[in-house]
Design an enzyme around this catalytic site. Structure first.
Site, PDB file in Angstrom:
ATOM      1  N   ILE A 179     -14.209  17.056  -7.084  1.00 38.20           N
ATOM      2  CA  ILE A 179     -15.358  17.070  -7.988  1.00 38.20           C
ATOM      3  C   ILE A 179     -15.270  15.859  -8.926  1.00 38.20           C
ATOM      4  CG2 ILE A 179     -15.746  19.565  -7.854  1.00 38.20           C
ATOM      5  CD1 ILE A 179     -14.299  19.791 -10.584  1.00 38.20           C
TER       6      ILE A 179
ATOM      7  N   LYS B 174       0.843  -1.209   0.000  1.00 32.89           N
ATOM      8  CA  LYS B 174       0.000   0.000   0.000  1.00 32.89           C
ATOM      9  C   LYS B 174       0.873   1.253   0.000  1.00 32.89           C
ATOM     10  CE  LYS B 174      -2.514   1.600   3.699  1.00 32.89           C
ATOM     11  NZ  LYS B 174      -2.389   3.058   3.752  1.00 32.89           N
TER      12      LYS B 174
ATOM     13  N   ASP C 223      -3.356   4.203  -2.197  1.00 35.22           N
ATOM     14  CA  ASP C 223      -4.290   4.644  -1.144  1.00 35.22           C
ATOM     15  C   ASP C 223      -4.224   6.165  -1.007  1.00 35.22           C
ATOM     16  OD1 ASP C 223      -5.911   4.770   1.145  1.00 35.22           O
ATOM     17  OD2 ASP C 223      -4.251   4.303   2.488  1.00 35.22           O
TER      18      ASP C 223
ATOM     19  N   LYS D  49      -7.107   8.028  -1.357  1.00 34.37           N
ATOM     20  CA  LYS D  49      -8.438   8.430  -0.881  1.00 34.37           C
ATOM     21  C   LYS D  49      -8.942   9.679  -1.618  1.00 34.37           C
ATOM     22  CE  LYS D  49      -7.857   6.502   3.806  1.00 34.37           C
ATOM     23  NZ  LYS D  49      -6.486   5.951   3.791  1.00 34.37           N
TER      24      LYS D  49
HETATM   25  O1  C5P Z   1      -2.095   0.991  12.488  1.00 35.51           O
HETATM   26  P1  C5P Z   1      -1.272   0.534  11.304  1.00 35.51           P
HETATM   27  O2  C5P Z   1       0.142   1.081  11.312  1.00 35.51           O
HETATM   28  O3  C5P Z   1      -1.301  -0.972  11.120  1.00 35.51           O
HETATM   29  O4  C5P Z   1      -2.048   1.198  10.062  1.00 35.51           O
HETATM   30  C1  C5P Z   1      -1.816   0.781   8.762  1.00 35.51           C
HETATM   31  C2  C5P Z   1      -2.503   1.615   7.723  1.00 35.51           C
HETATM   32  O5  C5P Z   1      -3.912   1.550   7.824  1.00 35.51           O
HETATM   33  C3  C5P Z   1      -2.137   3.091   7.674  1.00 35.51           C
HETATM   34  O6  C5P Z   1      -1.521   3.310   6.409  1.00 35.51           O
HETATM   35  C4  C5P Z   1      -3.461   3.821   7.714  1.00 35.51           C
HETATM   36  O7  C5P Z   1      -3.528   4.874   6.790  1.00 35.51           O
HETATM   37  C5  C5P Z   1      -4.440   2.733   7.304  1.00 35.51           C
HETATM   38  N1  C5P Z   1      -5.774   2.949   7.840  1.00 35.51           N
HETATM   39  C6  C5P Z   1      -6.809   3.105   6.959  1.00 35.51           C
HETATM   40  N2  C5P Z   1      -8.084   3.283   7.429  1.00 35.51           N
HETATM   41  C7  C5P Z   1      -8.306   3.291   8.733  1.00 35.51           C
HETATM   42  C8  C5P Z   1      -7.288   3.115   9.645  1.00 35.51           C
HETATM   43  C9  C5P Z   1      -5.984   2.946   9.156  1.00 35.51           C
HETATM   44  O8  C5P Z   1      -6.606   3.055   5.744  1.00 35.51           O
HETATM   45  N3  C5P Z   1      -9.551   3.425   9.134  1.00 35.51           N
END
Ligand code: C5P
Length: 237
Positions: free
Chosen positions: A66, A33, A60, A62
């Site tokens: 628009i 990712k 990723d 996100k």
């Molecule tokens: O907590 P950890 O280090 O395992 O998080 C891994 C990834 O999960 C991070 O890159 C964070 O952006 C992502 N994440 C996500 N959505 C969430 C919580 C964490 O995409 N709700």
């Protein structure tokens, strides 16, 4: 082989750190990712470098803008041949439909999977009310997941505690990407909103996302292999 795929979050600052992880862990991790931290630092050449290691990418970023802008960004994600990418479902149905159309028109041999962000896990009811959303977190997650499904997205990013309800509402083929994963050895009694890889898999996770439990481990290869083993239900050595 486990049906739940293992995504490693490359939450590091530099190209070299990221590629060291990819080279070390590519036999264990299914998908890498690339989020906003690393992408802002390295840009799309990193995606090519990960592909050169015969590995897959979850872009990723996100997207939230628009419809026209997000559709154009989605076209670029297709040209980069990423395995999956994500958009904010709160961008609305027109935005999501334009993304689906853009992916159909711009992907080559394979279409990337497209995931929706519903409510960020950092948001609680007070935070939602603060931006004018009166519905509770759980109801808002369900509403946005259903909209994402109706628009043709592949699935959503969701907490392990939300998967079953989402799958009941949207169907089994609607995919769940689950962050907030902590391996058995890292679980403490005061951590209630996390799940082990195995628990997430049993809840129906199609993908788990793991970052710090691997990135901060003394032996990263072992930490990653332990997670893989947990998914494949192989006992420790
Ligand atoms: O907590 P950890 O280090 O395992 O998080 C891994 C990834 O999960 C991070 O890159 C964070 O952006 C992502 N994440 C996500 N959505 C969430 C919580 C964490 O995409 N709700």
């Amino acid at each position: 082989m486990s049906r739940t795929k293992f995504i490693l979050a490359l939450d590091v600052d530099s190209f070299n750190e990221a590629m060291e992880l990819v080279k070390e862990l590519k036999g264990i991790v299914d998908i890498f990712k690339v989020g906003s931290q690393l992408f802002t630092s390295c840009g799309p050449t990193l995606i090519d470098a990960i592909h050169d290691e015969a590995s897959e990418v979850f872009l990723d970023l996100k997207y939230y803008d628009i419809p026209n802008t997000v559709a154009l960004a989605a076209a670029q994600a297709c040209r980069k041949n990423v395995y999956m990418f994500d958009v904010h479902t709160s961008g609305g149905t027109e935005m999501m439909r334009r993304v689906i159309k853009s992916v159909s028109e711009n992907s080559g041999e394979r279409k990337p999977l497209i995931f929706g962000i519903t409510v960020l896990t950092s948001m609680d009811e007070d935070q939602l009310a603060g931006i004018g959303v009166q519905r509770g977190v759980k109801e808002q997650v369900q509403l946005l997941a259903k909209l994402a499904q109706e628009c043709g997205l592949s699935g959503v990013v969701a907490s392990g505690y939300e998967i079953q309800k989402i799958k009941r509402t949207c169907g089994h083929h609607f995919l769940a990407v689950v962050p907030g994963i902590r391996p058995m050895t890292a679980i403490h009694a005061d951590q209630k909103r996390v799940m082990t890889p195995r628990q997430a898999m049993e809840q129906g996770a199609d993908f788990i996302v793991v970052g710090r439990p691997v990135l901060e481990a003394g032996d990263r290869k072992k930490a990653a292999q332990d997670i893989k083993n947990e998914l494949e239900q192989v006992g420790p050595d």
